[in-house]
Scaffold this motif. Structure first.
Motif, PDB file in Angstrom:
ATOM      1  N   LEU A 131       0.800  -1.152  -0.112  1.00  0.00           N
ATOM      2  CA  LEU A 131      -0.023  -0.129   0.159  1.00  0.00           C
ATOM      3  C   LEU A 131       0.907   1.124   0.197  1.00  0.00           C
ATOM      4  O   LEU A 131       0.404   2.202  -0.836  1.00  0.00           O
ATOM      5  CB  LEU A 131      -0.879  -0.146   1.142  1.00  0.00           C
ATOM      6  N   ALA A 132       1.929   1.097   0.515  1.00  0.00           N
ATOM      7  CA  ALA A 132       2.814   2.513   0.721  1.00  0.00           C
ATOM      8  C   ALA A 132       3.495   2.725  -0.689  1.00  0.00           C
ATOM      9  O   ALA A 132       3.310   3.880  -1.189  1.00  0.00           O
ATOM     10  CB  ALA A 132       4.141   2.402   1.913  1.00  0.00           C
ATOM     11  N   VAL A 133       3.760   1.568  -1.260  1.00  0.00           N
ATOM     12  CA  VAL A 133       4.589   1.919  -2.717  1.00  0.00           C
ATOM     13  C   VAL A 133       3.401   2.153  -3.699  1.00  0.00           C
ATOM     14  O   VAL A 133       3.797   3.246  -4.460  1.00  0.00           O
ATOM     15  CB  VAL A 133       5.423   0.462  -3.036  1.00  0.00           C
ATOM     16  N   LEU A 134       2.336   1.490  -3.628  1.00  0.00           N
ATOM     17  CA  LEU A 134       1.097   2.023  -4.649  1.00  0.00           C
ATOM     18  C   LEU A 134       0.551   3.551  -4.331  1.00  0.00           C
ATOM     19  O   LEU A 134       0.236   3.955  -5.462  1.00  0.00           O
ATOM     20  CB  LEU A 134      -0.108   0.970  -4.318  1.00  0.00           C
ATOM     21  N   THR A 135       0.650   3.892  -3.141  1.00  0.00           N
ATOM     22  CA  THR A 135       0.129   5.188  -2.875  1.00  0.00           C
ATOM     23  C   THR A 135       1.216   5.989  -3.501  1.00  0.00           C
ATOM     24  O   THR A 135       0.681   6.856  -4.047  1.00  0.00           O
ATOM     25  CB  THR A 135      -0.074   5.424  -1.311  1.00  0.00           C
ATOM     26  N   THR A 136       2.398   5.833  -3.310  1.00  0.00           N
ATOM     27  CA  THR A 136       3.482   6.811  -3.951  1.00  0.00           C
ATOM     28  C   THR A 136       3.377   6.754  -5.388  1.00  0.00           C
ATOM     29  O   THR A 136       3.375   8.045  -6.121  1.00  0.00           O
ATOM     30  CB  THR A 136       4.812   6.459  -3.405  1.00  0.00           C
ATOM     31  N   VAL A 137       3.317   5.788  -5.914  1.00  0.00           N
ATOM     32  CA  VAL A 137       3.079   5.712  -7.393  1.00  0.00           C
ATOM     33  C   VAL A 137       1.725   6.210  -8.026  1.00  0.00           C
ATOM     34  O   VAL A 137       1.820   6.831  -8.759  1.00  0.00           O
ATOM     35  CB  VAL A 137       3.479   4.278  -7.894  1.00  0.00           C
ATOM     36  N   TRP A 138       0.529   5.549  -7.480  1.00  0.00           N
ATOM     37  CA  TRP A 138      -0.582   5.891  -7.744  1.00  0.00           C
ATOM     38  C   TRP A 138      -0.746   7.560  -7.560  1.00  0.00           C
ATOM     39  O   TRP A 138      -1.314   7.997  -8.363  1.00  0.00           O
ATOM     40  CB  TRP A 138      -1.609   5.224  -7.176  1.00  0.00           C
ATOM     41  N   GLY A 139      -0.285   8.000  -6.484  1.00  0.00           N
ATOM     42  CA  GLY A 139      -0.567   9.566  -6.105  1.00  0.00           C
ATOM     43  C   GLY A 139      -0.058  10.131  -7.157  1.00  0.00           C
ATOM     44  O   GLY A 139      -0.593  11.265  -7.587  1.00  0.00           O
ATOM     45  N   ARG A 140       1.133  10.148  -7.717  1.00  0.00           N
ATOM     46  CA  ARG A 140       1.815  10.980  -8.740  1.00  0.00           C
ATOM     47  C   ARG A 140       1.220  10.534 -10.047  1.00  0.00           C
ATOM     48  O   ARG A 140       1.010  11.765 -10.922  1.00  0.00           O
ATOM     49  CB  ARG A 140       3.189  10.577  -9.011  1.00  0.00           C
ATOM     50  N   HIS A 141       0.774   9.481 -10.345  1.00  0.00           N
ATOM     51  CA  HIS A 141      -0.172   9.281 -11.540  1.00  0.00           C
ATOM     52  C   HIS A 141      -1.512  10.125 -11.527  1.00  0.00           C
ATOM     53  O   HIS A 141      -1.953  10.785 -12.288  1.00  0.00           O
ATOM     54  CB  HIS A 141      -0.527   7.811 -11.778  1.00  0.00           C
ATOM     55  N   PHE A 142      -2.165  10.251 -10.316  1.00  0.00           N
ATOM     56  CA  PHE A 142      -3.510  10.755 -10.036  1.00  0.00           C
ATOM     57  C   PHE A 142      -3.291  12.400 -10.356  1.00  0.00           C
ATOM     58  O   PHE A 142      -3.964  12.981 -10.743  1.00  0.00           O
ATOM     59  CB  PHE A 142      -3.851  10.631  -8.522  1.00  0.00           C
ATOM     60  N   ASP A 143      -2.301  12.791  -9.637  1.00  0.00           N
ATOM     61  CA  ASP A 143      -1.631  14.220  -9.969  1.00  0.00           C
ATOM     62  C   ASP A 143      -1.724  14.666 -11.355  1.00  0.00           C
ATOM     63  O   ASP A 143      -2.317  15.719 -11.669  1.00  0.00           O
ATOM     64  CB  ASP A 143      -0.328  14.531  -9.132  1.00  0.00           C
ATOM     65  N   ARG A 144      -1.284  14.022 -12.170  1.00  0.00           N
ATOM     66  CA  ARG A 144      -1.208  14.204 -13.644  1.00  0.00           C
ATOM     67  C   ARG A 144      -2.579  14.213 -14.146  1.00  0.00           C
ATOM     68  O   ARG A 144      -2.861  15.002 -14.999  1.00  0.00           O
ATOM     69  CB  ARG A 144      -0.310  13.229 -14.243  1.00  0.00           C
ATOM     70  N   LEU A 145      -3.392  13.066 -13.954  1.00  0.00           N
ATOM     71  CA  LEU A 145      -4.720  12.927 -14.474  1.00  0.00           C
ATOM     72  C   LEU A 145      -5.560  14.267 -13.844  1.00  0.00           C
ATOM     73  O   LEU A 145      -6.299  14.928 -14.658  1.00  0.00           O
ATOM     74  CB  LEU A 145      -5.414  11.670 -13.756  1.00  0.00           C
ATOM     75  N   LEU A 146      -5.493  14.524 -12.564  1.00  0.00           N
ATOM     76  CA  LEU A 146      -6.036  15.630 -12.011  1.00  0.00           C
ATOM     77  C   LEU A 146      -5.825  17.028 -12.703  1.00  0.00           C
ATOM     78  O   LEU A 146      -6.674  17.897 -13.179  1.00  0.00           O
ATOM     79  CB  LEU A 146      -5.925  15.753 -10.581  1.00  0.00           C
ATOM     80  N   ARG A 147      -4.445  17.274 -12.989  1.00  0.00           N
ATOM     81  CA  ARG A 147      -3.941  18.229 -13.737  1.00  0.00           C
ATOM     82  C   ARG A 147      -4.514  18.415 -15.184  1.00  0.00           C
ATOM     83  O   ARG A 147      -5.138  19.527 -15.625  1.00  0.00           O
ATOM     84  CB  ARG A 147      -2.503  18.532 -13.825  1.00  0.00           C
ATOM     85  N   ALA A 148      -4.640  17.447 -15.657  1.00  0.00           N
ATOM     86  CA  ALA A 148      -5.189  17.201 -16.946  1.00  0.00           C
ATOM     87  C   ALA A 148      -6.490  17.344 -17.084  1.00  0.00           C
ATOM     88  O   ALA A 148      -7.146  18.181 -18.020  1.00  0.00           O
ATOM     89  CB  ALA A 148      -4.814  15.672 -17.799  1.00  0.00           C
ATOM     90  N   ASP A 149      -7.419  16.784 -16.179  1.00  0.00           N
ATOM     91  CA  ASP A 149      -8.820  17.374 -16.040  1.00  0.00           C
ATOM     92  C   ASP A 149      -9.357  18.733 -15.980  1.00  0.00           C
ATOM     93  O   ASP A 149     -10.190  19.325 -16.381  1.00  0.00           O
ATOM     94  CB  ASP A 149      -9.465  16.470 -15.002  1.00  0.00           C
ATOM     95  N   LEU A 150      -8.418  19.277 -15.047  1.00  0.00           N
ATOM     96  CA  LEU A 150      -8.759  20.802 -14.637  1.00  0.00           C
ATOM     97  C   LEU A 150      -8.119  21.703 -15.954  1.00  0.00           C
ATOM     98  O   LEU A 150      -9.121  22.727 -16.096  1.00  0.00           O
ATOM     99  CB  LEU A 150      -7.971  21.167 -13.537  1.00  0.00           C
ATOM    100  N   ARG A 151      -7.409  21.327 -16.576  1.00  0.00           N
ATOM    101  CA  ARG A 151      -7.011  22.040 -17.843  1.00  0.00           C
ATOM    102  C   ARG A 151      -7.930  21.643 -19.089  1.00  0.00           C
ATOM    103  O   ARG A 151      -8.130  22.935 -19.768  1.00  0.00           O
ATOM    104  CB  ARG A 151      -5.787  21.903 -18.315  1.00  0.00           C
ATOM    105  N   GLU A 152      -8.746  20.913 -18.984  1.00  0.00           N
ATOM    106  CA  GLU A 152      -9.921  20.771 -19.960  1.00  0.00           C
ATOM    107  C   GLU A 152     -10.974  21.631 -19.872  1.00  0.00           C
ATOM    108  O   GLU A 152     -11.311  22.094 -18.654  1.00  0.00           O
ATOM    109  CB  GLU A 152     -10.404  19.305 -20.040  1.00  0.00           C
ATOM    110  N   ALA A 153     -11.576  22.209 -20.790  1.00  0.00           N
ATOM    111  CA  ALA A 153     -12.681  23.068 -20.739  1.00  0.00           C
ATOM    112  C   ALA A 153     -13.790  22.316 -20.105  1.00  0.00           C
ATOM    113  O   ALA A 153     -14.081  21.247 -20.175  1.00  0.00           O
ATOM    114  CB  ALA A 153     -13.087  23.515 -22.233  1.00  0.00           C
ATOM    115  N   ALA A 154     -14.746  23.290 -19.215  1.00  0.00           N
ATOM    116  CA  ALA A 154     -15.795  22.482 -18.455  1.00  0.00           C
ATOM    117  C   ALA A 154     -16.797  22.310 -19.460  1.00  0.00           C
ATOM    118  O   ALA A 154     -17.052  22.840 -20.345  1.00  0.00           O
ATOM    119  CB  ALA A 154     -16.228  23.580 -17.491  1.00  0.00           C
TER     120      ALA A 154
END
Length: 154
Positions: A131-154
C-alpha cells in the motif's frame, strides 16, 4: 433570469474560466515528499491494523494517521494555496481515485484476513508495504490526471 451579456462578453468570460482552471492546474504540483509520507501513513495503518496488535496500539496508529493526514493537507494548502479533493477534477481523476480506494481496501483486507485469521503478523506488514508503494506511485499518476482534467474546458 435573462442575461444581458453579449456573445463577445460571454466568450471572454468563458476564456477567463478556462485560464483560471489552467492556473489552478499549474499550481497543483505536489511536493516530492507528499505521496511517500502519505504512503507510509496508509501502509503503517494497514500493517498495524492487521498485525494482531493490542487495541490500544491500533487506536494509536489511527490517531497517528489522522494527525499525519491533517498535517499533510495543511502543508499542501500552505504550499499551493489551494486544496482540490480529487473528486472535483473530472472523470479520469475521479475514476483513478475510486480505483485506488478499492485496491487499497482489497489489499488491506487480504493482509488483515491472513494476519488475524492465522495469527501471523507478516501478511499485514506486507500489505502495508504494498500500500505504501502503490500510494506513492498512484498518487503521482493521479496528480497528472487531475491536472489534465482541470485544464480541459468545462
Amino acid at each position: 433570469m435573462e442575461s444581458r451579456m453579449n456573445p463577445e462578453e460571454a466568450r471572454a468570460a468563458l476564456a477567463d474560466v478556462d485560464r483560471t482552471r489552467s492556473d489552478i492546474a499549474d499550481r497543483l504540483y505536489t511536493p516530492w515528499w507528499y505521496h511517500p509520507i502519505l504512503g507510509v501513513l496508509i501502509g503503517g495503518l494497514a500493517a498495524v491494523a492487521g498485525s494482531g496488535a493490542r487495541l490500544a496500539i491500533v487506536w494509536g496508529a489511527v490517531g497517528a494517521f489522522a494527525i499525519g493526514a491533517y498535517l499533510l493537507a495543511t502543508a499542501y494548502r500552505r504550499i499551493t494555496g489551494v486544496w482540490v479533493d480529487g473528486y472535483s477534477g473530472g472523470p479520469r481523476s475521479r475514476r483513478s481515485a475510486m480505483n485506488a480506494v478499492f485496491i487499497g481496501i482489497a489489499i488491506a483486507a487480504v493482509g488483515a484476513v491472513f494476519g488475524l485469521g492465522f495469527e501471523l503478523w507478516w501478511p499485514s506488514v506486507a500489505a502495508g508495504i504494498v500500500l505504501a508503494v502503490l500510494t506513492t506511485v498512484w498518487g503521482r499518476h493521479f496528480d497528472r490526471l487531475l491536472r489534465a482534467d482541470l485544464r480541459e474546458a468545462a
